[in-house]
Every structure is written in C-alpha cells, then in structure tokens.
Design a protein around this motif. Structure first.
Motif, PDB file in Angstrom:
ATOM      1  N   GLY A 232      -3.002  11.837   3.368  1.00 26.07           N
ATOM      2  CA  GLY A 232      -2.531  12.711   2.298  1.00 26.07           C
ATOM      3  C   GLY A 232      -1.146  13.264   2.538  1.00 26.07           C
ATOM      4  N   LEU A 233      -0.704  13.233   3.797  1.00 20.79           N
ATOM      5  CA  LEU A 233       0.627  13.748   4.150  1.00 20.79           C
ATOM      6  C   LEU A 233       1.758  12.819   3.734  1.00 20.79           C
ATOM      7  N   PHE A 234       1.495  11.507   3.673  1.00 21.52           N
ATOM      8  CA  PHE A 234       2.569  10.525   3.570  1.00 21.52           C
ATOM      9  C   PHE A 234       3.489  10.674   2.351  1.00 21.52           C
ATOM     10  N   PRO A 235       2.970  10.998   1.160  1.00 20.22           N
ATOM     11  CA  PRO A 235       3.884  11.110   0.021  1.00 20.22           C
ATOM     12  C   PRO A 235       4.922  12.217   0.159  1.00 20.22           C
ATOM     13  N   PHE A 236       4.736  13.124   1.126  1.00 18.00           N
ATOM     14  CA  PHE A 236       5.653  14.246   1.278  1.00 18.00           C
ATOM     15  C   PHE A 236       6.679  14.047   2.389  1.00 18.00           C
ATOM     16  N   ILE A 237       6.525  12.982   3.167  1.00 15.48           N
ATOM     17  CA  ILE A 237       7.417  12.789   4.307  1.00 15.48           C
ATOM     18  C   ILE A 237       8.855  12.591   3.859  1.00 15.48           C
ATOM     19  N   ALA A 238       9.076  11.772   2.823  1.00 14.24           N
ATOM     20  CA  ALA A 238      10.445  11.553   2.346  1.00 14.24           C
ATOM     21  C   ALA A 238      11.070  12.852   1.876  1.00 14.24           C
ATOM     22  N   SER A 239      10.297  13.693   1.170  1.00 18.54           N
ATOM     23  CA  SER A 239      10.853  14.965   0.694  1.00 18.54           C
ATOM     24  C   SER A 239      11.118  15.916   1.860  1.00 18.54           C
TER      25      SER A 239
ATOM     26  N   ALA B  56       0.821  -1.208   0.000  1.00 14.29           N
ATOM     27  CA  ALA B  56       0.000   0.000   0.000  1.00 14.29           C
ATOM     28  C   ALA B  56       0.860   1.265   0.000  1.00 14.29           C
ATOM     29  N   ARG B  57       1.932   1.265   0.788  1.00 12.58           N
ATOM     30  CA  ARG B  57       2.805   2.439   0.855  1.00 12.58           C
ATOM     31  C   ARG B  57       4.196   2.098   0.314  1.00 12.58           C
ATOM     32  N   ALA B  58       4.243   1.131  -0.602  1.00 13.58           N
ATOM     33  CA  ALA B  58       5.523   0.622  -1.088  1.00 13.58           C
ATOM     34  C   ALA B  58       6.381   1.687  -1.763  1.00 13.58           C
ATOM     35  N   LEU B  59       5.739   2.609  -2.493  1.00 17.61           N
ATOM     36  CA  LEU B  59       6.512   3.587  -3.258  1.00 17.61           C
ATOM     37  C   LEU B  59       6.830   4.868  -2.476  1.00 17.61           C
ATOM     38  N   ASP B  60       6.169   5.081  -1.334  1.00 13.34           N
ATOM     39  CA  ASP B  60       6.396   6.335  -0.600  1.00 13.34           C
ATOM     40  C   ASP B  60       7.865   6.563  -0.229  1.00 13.34           C
ATOM     41  N   PRO B  61       8.569   5.556   0.332  1.00 12.75           N
ATOM     42  CA  PRO B  61       9.968   5.815   0.708  1.00 12.75           C
ATOM     43  C   PRO B  61      10.904   6.019  -0.492  1.00 12.75           C
ATOM     44  N   VAL B  62      10.512   5.524  -1.669  1.00 13.50           N
ATOM     45  CA  VAL B  62      11.408   5.581  -2.830  1.00 13.50           C
ATOM     46  C   VAL B  62      10.950   6.593  -3.872  1.00 13.50           C
ATOM     47  N   LEU B  63       9.964   7.436  -3.538  1.00 10.41           N
ATOM     48  CA  LEU B  63       9.453   8.408  -4.502  1.00 10.41           C
ATOM     49  C   LEU B  63      10.538   9.330  -5.068  1.00 10.41           C
TER      50      LEU B  63
ATOM     51  N   GLN C 107      18.486  14.438   5.222  1.00 10.27           N
ATOM     52  CA  GLN C 107      18.441  12.997   5.465  1.00 10.27           C
ATOM     53  C   GLN C 107      17.941  12.320   4.188  1.00 10.27           C
ATOM     54  N   THR C 108      18.872  11.825   3.362  1.00  8.78           N
ATOM     55  CA  THR C 108      18.514  11.309   2.035  1.00  8.78           C
ATOM     56  C   THR C 108      18.437   9.782   1.961  1.00  8.78           C
ATOM     57  N   SER C 109      18.597   9.089   3.074  1.00  9.24           N
ATOM     58  CA  SER C 109      18.524   7.632   3.071  1.00  9.24           C
ATOM     59  C   SER C 109      17.079   7.176   2.893  1.00  9.24           C
ATOM     60  N   LEU C 110      16.843   6.324   1.901  1.00  7.24           N
ATOM     61  CA  LEU C 110      15.499   5.793   1.698  1.00  7.24           C
ATOM     62  C   LEU C 110      15.079   4.890   2.854  1.00  7.24           C
ATOM     63  N   SER C 111      16.051   4.208   3.455  1.00  8.35           N
ATOM     64  CA  SER C 111      15.738   3.342   4.598  1.00  8.35           C
ATOM     65  C   SER C 111      15.185   4.153   5.758  1.00  8.35           C
ATOM     66  N   ILE C 112      15.774   5.316   6.002  1.00  8.03           N
ATOM     67  CA  ILE C 112      15.292   6.180   7.090  1.00  8.03           C
ATOM     68  C   ILE C 112      13.881   6.662   6.788  1.00  8.03           C
TER      69      ILE C 112
END
Length: 391
Positions: free
Chosen positions: A223-230, A19-26, A237-242
C-alpha cells in the motif's frame, strides 16, 4: 527441479512487468488528467481490488478447466489491457483499463503457484516457489525501472504501450512452451468437489491466520508504493527514472530472497523466516519514514523486499498445504486477501498521511509488521491437508 518451472517463471516475469508500471509515472498521470496524486494512486487500488475479487472465480476455473490454459488467456488479456490504457483519452477510461489489467494479472501469478505446487513436493516447495518468485521479482524490477526510463522519454502512454506489447508476445511464447512441457494434470474438479474443497480449506486452522496475515502484508507494505514517487518529489527529486529505481529496489530484495532461501531455511526454519522478515520490513518502514535521500531509500526498499518475501514466501507454502485437491482455489484465495490488502493499503496510507502525517503513519505500519512476524511464527503449524490422502 522440473524444467516446466522455467516456463512458469517466464509467465510470472511477463505479468509482473506491468504490475507497478504506473507507480513511477503517477505524478505525470495526475498532471495530464488534472487530478491529485491520491486520486491517481487509486489506480493501484483498482488494479489490486479487481485482482482480488476475481480470485475465487479464477481459482475455481483453474481447478475445473486447467491451470496452464487459463494462465495463457489471462496473460494475453493483461497485455491488451495495457495497450488499451495507452490509448485512453480520459481518466475513467484509463481507470477501466487498469481494471481489465487486474483481471488478466489475477489469472497468472496465483495459478503459477498452483502449477508449481503440483510439480514439486511439500519438502522442496518453498525453494521451488522461490524460483517462481524470481521470475516475478525480475519482472517487477525491470518493470519499475524501465517504466521510469520510458516515462522520461515517451511519457506514461509509452510505458503502457511498450510493456503491453511485450506481455502479448510473452503469452504466445508461454503457450508454445507449455505444449512441450511435462506438466502434472490433477483430476479436474467438479462443482461438488469444489464445494468440498472450500470446506477443507476453511476447516484448516492455518487458513484464517494465513489469509489475515497476507491481507495485513498487502496493506502495510504494498500500500505504500503509490506514494514513494510523491515522497521523492517532496524531497526535490522529480526524476521519474529515480522513482522507478527506488521502487525497483523492492524487487531486488525479492531476488536476494530467492537466492538465499535454500540456505536460510535449513538454518533458521520457517519460524525464523517469518520473525526475521517481519522485523526487517518494520525497520525499513521506519527508515523510509525519516525521509532520507533517494539513495538511502533505495537501500531501504532492497532490505524491505528481502524481509517481505521471507515472511510472504513462508505464508505461500502454508497456503499451498490448505488443500491438495483444491490447491489453485486455496492459492487464489491467498491472492484474494493479499490484493484486498493492497486495495485498502493506498486508501489507508492516504488517509493517515493526510490526517496524522507521514511519519506516524509509517511508524504504525512498521509496528504492525514486526508484530505480524511474531504472531505468525507462534500460531502457524505445518500440517498436511485433510484431503492429501485423496490426492
């Protein structure tokens, strides 16, 4: 609790993995296809929109042809859609695969809630739904975390391929498990009965409040989740794992809810759950708006998840009591409005962040969630469905 709940939880776990598979790697998806983060975040909107618009159809099919059978087919479709996404050679093809994934996912979780509600009486339903949610939350937790880890080593294509294979395998296991499970089989619904079911649902005064509330939840929280990585990228903090670990914190909070609901509910009641949940989400949105380091954001997401499921779990129980004969339809409509909120949410957050800034946008969402908990507690009343006698 019926043993069949374990199979249902396995289905929700498997569906939630991607469901949220792509959010960390967007950020990497955006880079590979030379699009902006806001454009890449449209994946979340596409997935949610497809999940939403397919609900009235899937809910009707589940009531007419059987919930378990439809769940297995949709779980397999979700797995194959992820695998197709891993092979996408262009942004439109990847986008199309997420639409298919939305259809597949749309036939798993809402139908799982319908099966759970068929198996357990109203007095124990919130606890039973909590166990079903535990499967989904564990899937969200591992999905977001594993996506970040896999993304660091195999890229976003590896994320979709691995998780897609796991979901296909799970669909086979669930199909075998349901063969030996003691499921309740309500009378199949005809088209005429389905029309009456819709009438029963929307004449219930709780329906409008319930459906409006889950729309707002989806918009302000998910709706917030896609923006957390950015947000984390902006902090250096650019680590996708984080990013995956931080997003997974929300699912950890959901697991805390499933472990505490049986103790909290008798103490504070449904109204206390909704008021406390809305307030807890609001406070954590304020915390995220301040832009703390990732460790503090992780704790904020944990408490946000806990609060979110306090109010959301309560709304699910109200939705399950809108109709007895058309329960899958009622819960699918619940999911329709929830995922329409998730469709609007990333767009609204993107617009707000671009024109007003991150802090004002998140503070507005916080105020809305706090007010939502209070309004739901004031207006929602537990009443048996009008067609309960027929069941």
């Amino acid at each position: 609790m019926p043993p069949a709940l374990n199979i249902i939880a396995l289905a929700t776990f498997s569906a939630a993995l991607s469901a949220r598979a792509l959010d960390p790697v967007l950020p990497h998806v955006a880079e590979d296809f030379s699009v902006s983060i806001a454009t890449a975040a449209s994946f979340a909107a596409a997935f949610a929109f497809t999940f939403a618009i397919i609900q009235p159809v899937l809910g009707a099919f589940a009531d007419m042809f059987g919930k378990a059978r439809l769940m297995i087919v949709c779980l397999a479709l979700l797995g194959f859609a992820n695998i197709l996404g891993a092979m996408a050679t262009s942004f439109p093809l990847l986008f199309a695969s997420r639409i298919l994934a939305g259809i597949g996912s749309g036939g798993v979780f809402p139908i799982a809630l319908g099966l759970t509600s068929d198996l357990v009486g109203a007095e124990k339903r919130q606890v039973a739904i909590g166990r079903t949610l535990a499967g989904a939350m564990t899937g969200n937790l591992l999905g977001a975390t594993v996506s970040g880890l896999i993304g660091d080593f195999l890229g976003w294509r590896g994320v979709l391929a691995v998780l897609g294979g796991i979901v296909v395998l799970a669909s086979i296991v669930v199909a075998v498990g349901f063969r030996g499970a003691a499921l309740t089989h309500p009378p199949r619904t005809s088209l005429a009965a389905l029309k009456q079911g819709y009438r029963t649902i929307f004449t219930n005064p709780n329906a409008r409040i319930c459906y409006a509330a889950v729309f707002i939840e989806g918009c302000c929280v998910l709706g917030l989740f896609p923006f957390i990585a950015s947000f984390l990228f902006d902090l250096g903090q650019t680590s996708l794992s984080i990013a995956g670990v931080v997003i997974a914190g929300f699912a950890v909070g959901g697991l805390f809810y499933t472990m505490t609901v049986s103790r909290l509910l008798p103490k504070i009641g449904v109204n206390g759950m909704m008021i406390g949940g809305g307030a807890l989400v609001g406070v954590q949105l304020i915390a995220v708006a301040m832009g703390p380091e990732w460790k503090l954001q992780l704790f904020s997401l944990i408490f946000m998840g806990w609060g979110f499921y306090m109010i959301h779990g309560s709304l699910q129980v109200f939705a399950s009591e809108l109709s007895a004969e058309a329960r899958a339809t009622a819960l699918s409509l619940h999911a329709f409005f929830f995922f329409m909120g998730q469709t609007v949410g990333p767009i609204a957050y993107g617009f707000g962040i671009q024109h007003a800034g991150k802090v004002p946008t998140l503070l507005t969402a916080a105020a809305v969630m706090i007010a939502l908990g209070l309004i739901c507690a004031k207006l929602l009343r537990q009443t048996p469905p009008a067609d309960a006698a027929a069941k």
